[in-house]
Scaffold this motif. Structure first.
Motif, short mmCIF file in Angstrom:
data_model
loop_
_atom_site.label_atom_id
_atom_site.label_comp_id
_atom_site.label_asym_id
_atom_site.label_seq_id
_atom_site.Cartn_x
_atom_site.Cartn_y
_atom_site.Cartn_z
N GLN A 22 0.84 -1.20 0.00
CA GLN A 22 0.00 0.00 0.00
C GLN A 22 0.87 1.25 0.00
O GLN A 22 1.84 1.34 0.75
CB GLN A 22 -0.91 0.01 1.23
N CYS A 23 0.51 2.24 -0.83
CA CYS A 23 1.17 3.54 -0.83
C CYS A 23 0.81 4.30 0.44
O CYS A 23 -0.35 4.31 0.86
CB CYS A 23 0.75 4.32 -2.07
N LYS A 24 1.78 4.94 1.05
CA LYS A 24 1.57 5.58 2.35
C LYS A 24 0.57 6.74 2.29
O LYS A 24 -0.33 6.84 3.12
CB LYS A 24 2.90 6.12 2.90
N GLU A 25 0.73 7.63 1.34
CA GLU A 25 -0.09 8.84 1.27
C GLU A 25 -1.07 8.77 0.09
O GLU A 25 -1.28 9.76 -0.60
CB GLU A 25 0.80 10.08 1.17
N ASP A 26 -1.65 7.62 -0.11
CA ASP A 26 -2.58 7.38 -1.21
C ASP A 26 -3.86 8.19 -0.99
O ASP A 26 -4.59 7.95 -0.03
CB ASP A 26 -2.90 5.89 -1.26
N TYR A 73 4.30 -0.78 3.40
CA TYR A 73 3.98 0.59 3.02
C TYR A 73 5.12 1.19 2.21
O TYR A 73 6.28 1.11 2.62
CB TYR A 73 3.70 1.44 4.26
N ASP A 76 6.69 4.56 -0.06
CA ASP A 76 6.65 6.01 -0.13
C ASP A 76 5.92 6.47 -1.39
O ASP A 76 6.04 5.84 -2.45
CB ASP A 76 8.06 6.60 -0.12
N SER A 91 2.85 9.79 -2.86
CA SER A 91 1.68 10.62 -2.57
C SER A 91 0.57 10.42 -3.58
O SER A 91 -0.39 11.19 -3.61
CB SER A 91 2.09 12.10 -2.56
N MET A 110 -4.32 3.72 4.70
CA MET A 110 -3.59 2.71 5.45
C MET A 110 -4.53 1.95 6.38
O MET A 110 -4.31 0.77 6.65
CB MET A 110 -2.45 3.36 6.23
#
Length: 314
Positions: A259-263, A286, A288, A290, A268
């Motif tokens: 999973q992308c952190k700042e999706d 996770y 990195d 955005s 999350m």
């Protein structure tokens, strides 16, 4: 006189806004039920890979099309990976070449690069189009993993018929809707030794975040209309699509979540919930970034993550 002009203007403005809203609702509903198909823009031969055009039925009989790419060597004893693409993509990934892609910041996802890496690591690879996508048959509506699980189950059954494939060393990598299809399929099969789910999502949560990110406040107004239209056409409520419920029945198959952190289209929290619901869920890992698509790009750009993961279980 002025009052009449104001009312006429307001009537015209309301009519215009209603018309624009209706067009947007119709467009998004159409994209959800049966998205426009992306044509295949390459073949494995363009990367120097031998391949075979294949067709096979989904578990419920829908015709599916794909490519079988044999391994570069025999050192992995017939180990194989099935790649399952996302919503509105095809077996190659997402060209991200339309206006919506430009507006939403999508970037091309080249699954052939991942297939190329897996091939040279000694894996057989199956790339195929889900129903309503690419060159596979139409069977609307799209259900964001629920019925598409039948396609993955058909792909697994097909791989089990190939003599060069070791059916006891079979892995799956699913992206987006393909990851959801994986979670829905696992309770129905024990054939998958290990799997990677790249950004699966609870679709109702995704739809809300996607609409808000794309259109702001108007997106929150339009979304209930799109959901109602989708339900009226498909007979399926988005809130009823809960891959976490299916993941709870995944049994003894280890699944790595990415999973992308700042999706902005996912979260999350949702990723954690899906991983926690899976008996042998690992991660989430996770990464990195955005933007939602950076989560997809991570595995394409770092195929050794997938190779190292499958080496643990094959």
């Amino acid at each position: 006189m002025t009052f009449k002009r104001v009312m006429k203007f307001l009537g015209l403005l309301f009519g215009f806004l209603a018309g624009v809203t209706a067009v947007i609702v119709a467009w998004f509903t159409r994209r959800m039920v049966a998205p426009a198909r992306q044509p295949l823009w390459a073949t494995p031969s363009e990367m120097g890979l031998a391949f075979e055009n294949v067709q096979f039925p989904a578990k419920d009989g829908v015709r599916l099309s794909g490519w079988f790419i044999p391994a570069a060597g025999s050192e992995r004893g017939g180990a194989s990976i099935i790649l399952v693409h996302g919503w509105a993509w095809n077996r190659l990934g997402d060209a991200a070449g339309d206006l919506l892609a430009d507006l939403s910041g999508m970037t091309p996802v080249e699954l052939l690069r991942l297939a190329h890496a897996l091939h040279y690591e000694g894996y057989h690879v199956l790339m195929f189009d889900l129903r309503n996508h690419g060159e596979s048959a139409a069977q609307p509506p799209v259900t964001f993993g629920l019925t598409e699980a039948n396609d993955l189950l058909g792909a697994i059954a097909y791989m089990e018929t190939r003599p060069e494939v070791n059916a006891k060393r079979l892995g799956v990598i699913g992206f987006s809707m393909g990851a959801n299809a994986l979670l829905y399929a696992l309770p129905q099969t024990i054939a998958v030794c290990a799997a990677i789910a790249v950004q699966p999502t609870t679709i109702s949560s995704f739809a809300e975040a996607y609409a808000t990110d794309l259109m702001g406040l108007p997106g929150r107004v339009i979304l209930p209309l799109v959901e109602a239209a989708y339900t009226a056409i498909s007979g399926v409520r988005l809130t009823a699509l809960q891959p976490a419920f299916a993941a709870a029945g995944a049994g003894a198959t280890p699944v790595l979540f990415i999973q992308c952190k700042e999706d902005p289209w996912g979260s999350m929290e949702d990723a954690n919930r899906l991983a926690a619901a899976t008996p042998l869920g690992e991660g989430p890992l996770y990464v990195d970034g955005s933007h939602h698509y950076q989560g997809y790009q991570y595995l394409v750009e770092n195929p050794r993550i997938a190779v190292a993961y499958f080496e643990q279980y094959f």
